[in-house]
Design a protein around this motif. Structure first.
Motif, PDB file in Angstrom:
ATOM      1  N   PRO A 182       0.785  -1.217   0.000  1.00 37.67           N
ATOM      2  CA  PRO A 182       0.000   0.000   0.000  1.00 37.67           C
ATOM      3  C   PRO A 182       0.823   1.275   0.000  1.00 37.67           C
ATOM      4  CG  PRO A 182      -0.949  -1.605   1.506  1.00 37.67           C
ATOM      5  CD  PRO A 182       0.362  -2.160   1.051  1.00 37.67           C
ATOM      6  N   ALA A 183       2.001   1.291   0.613  1.00 34.88           N
ATOM      7  CA  ALA A 183       2.770   2.523   0.709  1.00 34.88           C
ATOM      8  C   ALA A 183       3.228   3.009  -0.662  1.00 34.88           C
ATOM      9  CB  ALA A 183       3.969   2.312   1.617  1.00 34.88           C
ATOM     10  N   ALA A 184       3.224   2.141  -1.672  1.00 34.12           N
ATOM     11  CA  ALA A 184       3.757   2.509  -2.988  1.00 34.12           C
ATOM     12  C   ALA A 184       2.697   3.110  -3.900  1.00 34.12           C
ATOM     13  CB  ALA A 184       4.370   1.275  -3.653  1.00 34.12           C
ATOM     14  N   ARG A 185       1.457   3.212  -3.465  1.00 32.46           N
ATOM     15  CA  ARG A 185       0.376   3.616  -4.362  1.00 32.46           C
ATOM     16  C   ARG A 185       0.299   5.132  -4.521  1.00 32.46           C
ATOM     17  NH1 ARG A 185      -4.282  -0.004  -1.630  1.00 32.46           N
ATOM     18  NH2 ARG A 185      -3.313   0.952   0.193  1.00 32.46           N
ATOM     19  N   ALA A 194      -8.227   8.966  -0.853  1.00 32.58           N
ATOM     20  CA  ALA A 194      -7.712   8.917   0.517  1.00 32.58           C
ATOM     21  C   ALA A 194      -8.383   7.805   1.308  1.00 32.58           C
ATOM     22  CB  ALA A 194      -7.925  10.268   1.201  1.00 32.58           C
ATOM     23  N   ASP A 195      -9.684   7.595   1.076  1.00 33.50           N
ATOM     24  CA  ASP A 195     -10.393   6.508   1.759  1.00 33.50           C
ATOM     25  C   ASP A 195      -9.780   5.148   1.425  1.00 33.50           C
ATOM     26  OD1 ASP A 195     -12.109   8.341   2.862  1.00 33.50           O
ATOM     27  OD2 ASP A 195     -13.736   7.989   1.435  1.00 33.50           O
ATOM     28  N   ARG A 196      -9.180   5.024   0.238  1.00 31.70           N
ATOM     29  CA  ARG A 196      -8.567   3.769  -0.190  1.00 31.70           C
ATOM     30  C   ARG A 196      -7.079   3.702   0.178  1.00 31.70           C
ATOM     31  NH1 ARG A 196     -11.433   1.825  -5.686  1.00 31.70           N
ATOM     32  NH2 ARG A 196     -13.424   2.896  -5.465  1.00 31.70           N
ATOM     33  N   GLY A 197      -6.564   4.759   0.798  1.00 28.33           N
ATOM     34  CA  GLY A 197      -5.162   4.775   1.170  1.00 28.33           C
ATOM     35  C   GLY A 197      -4.228   5.132   0.035  1.00 28.33           C
ATOM     36  N   TRP A 198      -4.745   5.780  -1.021  1.00 26.88           N
ATOM     37  CA  TRP A 198      -3.923   6.149  -2.164  1.00 26.88           C
ATOM     38  C   TRP A 198      -3.467   7.594  -2.036  1.00 26.88           C
ATOM     39  CZ3 TRP A 198      -7.465   4.266  -6.779  1.00 26.88           C
ATOM     40  CH2 TRP A 198      -7.697   2.883  -6.640  1.00 26.88           C
ATOM     41  N   ASN A 199      -2.223   7.865  -2.382  1.00 22.38           N
ATOM     42  CA  ASN A 199      -1.735   9.224  -2.517  1.00 22.38           C
ATOM     43  C   ASN A 199      -2.143   9.758  -3.888  1.00 22.38           C
ATOM     44  OD1 ASN A 199      -0.330   9.115  -0.007  1.00 22.38           O
ATOM     45  ND2 ASN A 199       1.312   7.979  -1.027  1.00 22.38           N
ATOM     46  N   VAL A 200      -2.328  11.083  -3.990  1.00 29.50           N
ATOM     47  CA  VAL A 200      -2.731  11.694  -5.256  1.00 29.50           C
ATOM     48  C   VAL A 200      -1.799  12.844  -5.589  1.00 29.50           C
ATOM     49  CG1 VAL A 200      -4.567  12.878  -6.536  1.00 29.50           C
ATOM     50  CG2 VAL A 200      -5.144  11.074  -4.906  1.00 29.50           C
ATOM     51  N   VAL A 201      -1.307  12.854  -6.831  1.00 30.45           N
ATOM     52  CA  VAL A 201      -0.506  13.959  -7.361  1.00 30.45           C
ATOM     53  C   VAL A 201      -1.281  14.574  -8.517  1.00 30.45           C
ATOM     54  CG1 VAL A 201       1.651  14.626  -8.465  1.00 30.45           C
ATOM     55  CG2 VAL A 201       1.657  12.853  -6.705  1.00 30.45           C
ATOM     56  N   MET A 202      -1.524  15.887  -8.458  1.00 36.12           N
ATOM     57  CA  MET A 202      -2.304  16.549  -9.500  1.00 36.12           C
ATOM     58  C   MET A 202      -1.389  17.226 -10.510  1.00 36.12           C
ATOM     59  SD  MET A 202      -5.504  18.194  -7.376  1.00 36.12           S
ATOM     60  CE  MET A 202      -6.205  18.804  -8.903  1.00 36.12           C
ATOM     61  N   ARG A 262     -15.833   7.379  -8.135  1.00 33.55           N
ATOM     62  CA  ARG A 262     -15.766   5.983  -7.670  1.00 33.55           C
ATOM     63  C   ARG A 262     -15.595   5.031  -8.855  1.00 33.55           C
ATOM     64  NH1 ARG A 262     -20.255   6.097  -5.452  1.00 33.55           N
ATOM     65  NH2 ARG A 262     -19.510   7.039  -3.512  1.00 33.55           N
ATOM     66  N   SER A 263     -16.299   5.296  -9.949  1.00 34.96           N
ATOM     67  CA  SER A 263     -16.168   4.454 -11.140  1.00 34.96           C
ATOM     68  C   SER A 263     -14.758   4.525 -11.709  1.00 34.96           C
ATOM     69  CB  SER A 263     -17.180   4.897 -12.198  1.00 34.96           C
ATOM     70  OG  SER A 263     -18.513   4.723 -11.744  1.00 34.96           O
ATOM     71  N   ALA A 264     -14.174   5.733 -11.726  1.00 35.56           N
ATOM     72  CA  ALA A 264     -12.814   5.892 -12.246  1.00 35.56           C
ATOM     73  C   ALA A 264     -11.806   5.142 -11.393  1.00 35.56           C
ATOM     74  CB  ALA A 264     -12.458   7.375 -12.313  1.00 35.56           C
ATOM     75  N   LEU A 265     -11.934   5.230 -10.072  1.00 40.74           N
ATOM     76  CA  LEU A 265     -10.986   4.563  -9.189  1.00 40.74           C
ATOM     77  C   LEU A 265     -11.148   3.041  -9.247  1.00 40.74           C
ATOM     78  CD1 LEU A 265     -11.066   6.937  -6.087  1.00 40.74           C
ATOM     79  CD2 LEU A 265      -9.439   6.884  -7.977  1.00 40.74           C
TER      80      LEU A 265
END
Length: 309
Positions: A65-68, A94-102, A278-281
């Motif tokens: 998970p830390a790599a996502r 964030a609810d799924r534990g994913w980091n996001v870069v915009m 949600r569909s995209a993720l």
């Protein structure tokens, strides 16, 4: 040779079949994880080399998970439509534990080296992915054209468009104007077709047309290109002393939350941005594991009748 179909990239399923093991075993072998014998690892790696298999970085993230890290390409953030969608993606990721870069449109290559997957919502054709990341899962939201291998979240507007048109006609509209981009878009064509299906021929005007441009058509209803243009038109009509909806009815497209706070409240074609995100993720996760045959999800608009009509 032009027109030939590129060879399909090998998937984890192909490697598992060639090595005679499960997908989980392939994941353990290619990422040097414990739980399998040296002989099995060697057999899996040999099959991966023979098939030129490149494991997805996001697939590795599903195990570690830390790599996502999700790359998010979004259109103009000064437009609340894109900002609302971006905010929703950030929250659900964030609810799924994913980091996001915009990043801004046209920056897919820049994300390829640091993101494990990309979600794009720009309204523009997406640049081809970097050759250095052939297995990067990419999901486009409401793309203007399809790209093989990419996931898509498509918008269905026809039903809501028909409801909006019938709503206007039931309230006496007979001289509608549809505002659209030059050359027309799918949303503009859908409204024109819906009016014609009811025996009414609409006028099509440029998206940026103001009330001074439109009054020569004597419209009794205007379909704005989006909610922001609808808000601008409501302002122009108020300044001109034109009663809404008494003299002119106004419909927008997008369903922005701020539409609840203008006067009169704007009728609009709305879409559930949480369902879109949600569909995209979900598609990102499925593409990363190569477990989706038809990477398309469809989210429908709904017509919200408010005081502007």
């Amino acid at each position: 040779m032009s027109g030939t179909t590129p060879a399909r990239a090998a998937t984890i399923v192909d490697v598992a079949r060639a090595a005679g093991v499960s997908r989980q075993t392939v994941t353990r072998a290619v990422h040097d994880m414990a739980g399998i014998s040296p002989a099995t690892r060697a057999r899996v790696l040999a099959a991966a080399r023979d098939l030129n298999y490149h494991p997805s970085r996001f697939g590795r993230g599903l195990v570690k998970p830390a790599a996502r890290t999700l790359g998010l390409l979004v259109g103009d953030l000064t437009n609340p439509y894109y900002a609302e969608l971006a905010s929703t993606v950030l929250r659900l990721a964030a609810d799924r534990g994913w980091n996001v870069v915009m990043a801004e449109p046209g920056s897919a290559d820049g994300l390829a080296g640091g993101a494990d997957a990309v979600v794009a919502f720009t309204g523009l054709p997406l640049d081809p992915p970097s050759p250095a990341a052939p297995n990067l899962p990419v999901v486009e939201i409401d793309p203007p054209r399809t790209r093989p291998g990419h996931g898509r979240v498509e918008f269905e507007r026809d039903r809501a468009t028909g409801e909006a048109v019938r709503h206007l006609l039931e309230r006496g509209a007979r001289r509608p104007v549809v505002l659209d981009r030059e050359g027309s878009t799918s949303r503009g064509r859908a409204f024109v077709a819906a009016f014609r299906a009811q025996g009414v021929e609409p006028v099509v005007a440029g998206r940026e047309s103001g009330w001074e441009d439109l009054r020569r058509h004597a419209p009794d209803a205007v379909v704005a290109f989006n909610d922001l243009d609808g808000f601008r038109l409501l302002r122009d009509l108020a300044r001109a002393g034109v009663a809404v909806p008494g003299e002119v009815r106004v419909v927008g497209v997008d369903g922005l939350g701020v539409g609840e706070y203008v006067t009169p409240r704007l009728s609009t074609l709305a879409i559930d941005l949480a369902e879109v995100a949600r569909s995209a993720l979900d598609l990102v996760a499925e593409l990363s594991e190569r477990r989706v045959e038809d990477p398309v999800r469809v989210v429908a608009h709904r017509f919200l009748a408010r005081e502007s009509t």
